[in-house]
Design a protein around this motif. Structure first.
Motif, PDB file in Angstrom:
ATOM      1  N   GLU A 154       0.792  -1.290   0.098  1.00  0.00           N
ATOM      2  CA  GLU A 154      -0.133   0.117   0.010  1.00  0.00           C
ATOM      3  C   GLU A 154       1.019   1.327  -0.111  1.00  0.00           C
ATOM      4  N   ALA A 155       2.168   1.110   0.876  1.00  0.00           N
ATOM      5  CA  ALA A 155       2.967   2.484   0.806  1.00  0.00           C
ATOM      6  C   ALA A 155       3.396   2.512  -0.521  1.00  0.00           C
ATOM      7  N   TYR A 156       3.829   1.522  -1.223  1.00  0.00           N
ATOM      8  CA  TYR A 156       4.518   1.820  -2.653  1.00  0.00           C
ATOM      9  C   TYR A 156       3.248   2.471  -3.552  1.00  0.00           C
ATOM     10  N   ALA A 157       2.152   2.082  -3.474  1.00  0.00           N
ATOM     11  CA  ALA A 157       1.112   2.212  -4.041  1.00  0.00           C
ATOM     12  C   ALA A 157       0.579   3.661  -4.106  1.00  0.00           C
ATOM     13  N   ARG A 158       0.454   4.220  -2.704  1.00  0.00           N
ATOM     14  CA  ARG A 158       0.526   5.584  -2.516  1.00  0.00           C
ATOM     15  C   ARG A 158       1.355   6.497  -3.039  1.00  0.00           C
ATOM     16  N   GLY A 159       2.430   5.882  -3.305  1.00  0.00           N
ATOM     17  CA  GLY A 159       3.550   6.923  -4.231  1.00  0.00           C
ATOM     18  C   GLY A 159       3.256   6.538  -5.715  1.00  0.00           C
ATOM     19  N   ALA A 160       2.165   5.797  -6.127  1.00  0.00           N
ATOM     20  CA  ALA A 160       2.226   5.409  -7.354  1.00  0.00           C
ATOM     21  C   ALA A 160       3.398   4.426  -7.978  1.00  0.00           C
ATOM     22  N   TYR A 161       3.923   3.865  -7.126  1.00  0.00           N
ATOM     23  CA  TYR A 161       4.957   2.949  -7.484  1.00  0.00           C
ATOM     24  C   TYR A 161       4.366   1.574  -7.649  1.00  0.00           C
ATOM     25  N   TYR A 162       3.490   1.480  -8.428  1.00  0.00           N
ATOM     26  CA  TYR A 162       2.677   0.428  -8.815  1.00  0.00           C
ATOM     27  C   TYR A 162       3.510  -1.070  -8.927  1.00  0.00           C
ATOM     28  N   GLY A 163       4.405  -0.862  -9.715  1.00  0.00           N
ATOM     29  CA  GLY A 163       5.342  -2.040  -9.990  1.00  0.00           C
ATOM     30  C   GLY A 163       5.966  -2.822  -9.044  1.00  0.00           C
ATOM     31  N   ARG A 164       6.348  -1.810  -8.113  1.00  0.00           N
ATOM     32  CA  ARG A 164       7.229  -2.252  -6.825  1.00  0.00           C
ATOM     33  C   ARG A 164       5.936  -2.853  -5.797  1.00  0.00           C
ATOM     34  N   ALA A 165       4.881  -2.277  -5.711  1.00  0.00           N
ATOM     35  CA  ALA A 165       3.779  -2.904  -4.903  1.00  0.00           C
ATOM     36  C   ALA A 165       3.199  -4.320  -5.536  1.00  0.00           C
ATOM     37  N   LEU A 166       3.148  -4.131  -6.885  1.00  0.00           N
ATOM     38  CA  LEU A 166       2.929  -5.657  -7.439  1.00  0.00           C
ATOM     39  C   LEU A 166       3.785  -6.755  -6.982  1.00  0.00           C
ATOM     40  N   GLU A 167       5.212  -6.128  -7.056  1.00  0.00           N
ATOM     41  CA  GLU A 167       6.276  -7.247  -6.829  1.00  0.00           C
ATOM     42  C   GLU A 167       5.948  -7.993  -5.395  1.00  0.00           C
ATOM     43  N   ILE A 168       5.495  -6.920  -4.303  1.00  0.00           N
ATOM     44  CA  ILE A 168       5.263  -7.578  -3.018  1.00  0.00           C
ATOM     45  C   ILE A 168       4.119  -8.680  -3.049  1.00  0.00           C
TER      46      ILE A 168
END
Length: 499
Positions: A191-205
């Motif tokens: 969620e923290a990555y997604a809040r910054g719009a780092y969706y690719g890193r969030a998807l890795e998790i």
């Protein structure tokens, strides 16, 4: 667009230029660094100080200070500090945080650890005091430190400090990897990555997570942040990755949970066909109808009323016939927005629900009528909603269930809170002073302080989305709310005086 509730109080020329200067400073502070996976950060910069929401929060603070429960009072003050920080009132927020920290020190250990070690650093970060926030996070155990760092990184992304936020997230991920049982932490990190719009890193998790419930949770929070991004789509490879990763979830109920949020994100972005395509994969009937409601809302916005009404047939039947499974409140609002007021009111008359949901459902109809400028009809419907909130449904119900009891004092306060906050949302589309004033009058009828505080904070969130100026009547009602005591507090005071 900025609105004004009243022309009675105009900004001075000096204040105008001060606000203009603040805007220039915020813009010159820079935007978030472009994420490494090719997407842009869509989180808004911290808002400027606004008069109406700040006044509502100060009233909530005065109510909180009248209570005796130290832990609950500290929690309320912490949330108010966060909201004040978001309004740019950092000095007031810092003062509150100092009070909260002193209160927390005196709490029993079992209570003290409940959320405070995570939330306090996050609020300091939202104020821009990142070093202080990180210092506090370093003092906590590893699990709490991960959560605190995720909040700090989210604040950094929000403030345009993308590289700094990514470094904090790198430490958080390393700390999470060192835990034998990370629990729900993968969701927090994603969620923290997604809040910054780092969706690719969030998807890795999400892909790295093994448990079905955790994987579904991570996918859901990514989709939820997409919905909050103002319709800006993640890269296509991320979207396809979200959908593909749901196939790795073994349990159907967890897969349905993830698919629901992804489908709703498509609907919010106006891609109704893709939302309905995913909807067909959802096995859980409750999740399926919620996607249909979200798609119907998008179609109503587009003006495709007939198709939206067809999608609402299944939610309508579920809300009417299944006790407690799908509350009718949001559905009545959708029918009202589609111009089908009688259909909305028919659901209220026939649904097998308790007075809380039904009074909120009527408040939705009142809200939509006010949004469309029909204040007379809106106020009349609001009056009926308030009557039901206090007196109960007083109507035949589903034959499989006993007639509802009249609401007790606690239920009544909850009903009034729901009616007030639902109705107040109309001010976003219609800056009529009567809307906010009627909401405040309803809050003034609430006895329990925590319901009053929650309602005031919700109104502050609503008013924070536009520029409002409180008129004289609003200020007088707020003064009454701030000075009022609950019946329990009055009884305690009377008893002590008698002794």
């Amino acid at each position: 667009m900025r609105h004004a509730i009243s022309a009675g109080r105009q900004l001075s020329v000096g204040r105008f230029y001060l606000l203009l200067l603040v805007c220039v400073i915020l813009v010159s502070a820079g935007r978030a660094a472009a994420p490494a996976d090719g997407t842009e950060s869509t989180s808004p910069a911290p808002g400027e100080a606004k008069e109406a929401p700040a006044a509502l929060l100060k009233c909530a603070l005065r109510v909180a200070n009248q209570t005796e429960q130290n832990d609950a009072r500290a929690g309320a003050k912490l949330d108010i500090a966060r909201k004040l920080a978001d309004l740019g009132r950092t000095d007031e927020a810092a003062k509150l945080l100092s009070e909260v920290r002193e209160t927390v020190k005196a709490l029993p250990p079992a209570v003290r650890v409940f959320g405070f070690p995570v939330q306090i650093p996050g609020v300091y970060a939202r104020m821009g005091r990142f070093e202080e926030a990180l210092s506090l996070a370093d003092k906590e155990d590893r699990a709490a430190s991960v959560q605190a760092r995720c909040r700090i990184a989210s604040a950094m992304f929000r403030a345009g400090k993308g590289d700094m936020g990514l470094r904090v997230m790198k430490v958080a991920r390393r700390q999470m990897a060192e835990l034998e049982e990370p629990g729900a932490l993968p969701n927090v990190v994603a969620e923290a990555y997604a809040r910054g719009a780092y969706y690719g890193r969030a998807l890795e998790i999400a892909r790295e997570t093994q448990e079905d419930w955790n994987k579904a949770g991570a996918l859901s929070v990514i989709a939820a942040q997409w919905m909050k991004s103002g319709g800006k789509r993640p890269p296509e490879n991320v979207i396809s990755g979200l959908i593909e990763t749901t196939k790795d979830i073994g349990a159907s109920e967890h897969e349905s949970h993830a698919l629901r949020y992804i489908a709703e994100a498509f609907a919010k972005a106006g891609e109704v066909e893709k939302a309905l395509w995913l909807c067909d994969r959802i096995s859980d009937s409750e999740y399926r109808v919620k996607v249909k409601m979200c798609a119907a809302e998008a179609l109503i916005e587009e003006g495709d009323i007939d198709r939206a009404l067809n999608l609402l047939d299944e939610p309508y039947e579920m809300a009417r016939d299944l006790h407690g499974v799908l509350p009718p409140s949001k559905i009545t609002g959708l029918y009202a927005r589609a111009g089908r007021y009688e259909r909305a009111l028919e659901l209220v008359r026939t649904a097998s629900e308790h007075s809380g949901w039904l009074s909120e459902a009527l408040a939705w109809v009142a809200r939509v009528r006010a949004e469309k400028g029909d204040m007379e009809a809106g106020m009349e419907t609001l009056s009926k909603a308030l009557e039901m909130a206090v007196e109960g449904a007083n109507k035949p119900v589903h034959p499989d269930f006993p007639p509802p009891e009249p609401p007790d004092a606690w239920q009544m306060d909850g009903n009034l809170k729901a009616v007030a906050t639902t109705w107040a949302g109309a001010v976003l589309k219609n800056p009529d002073s009567r809307i906010l004033n009627e909401a405040l009058k309803t809050i003034a009828r609430i006895e329990r302080p925590w319901d009053r505080i929650t309602a005031l904070k919700k109104l502050a969130d609503i008013c924070g989305q536009i520029e409002l100026v409180l008129d004289q009547e609003s200020r007088e009602i707020l003064d009454d709310i701030c000075s009022a005591k609950s019946s329990g507090e009055k009884n305690e005071e009377t008893g002590s005086q008698q002794k």
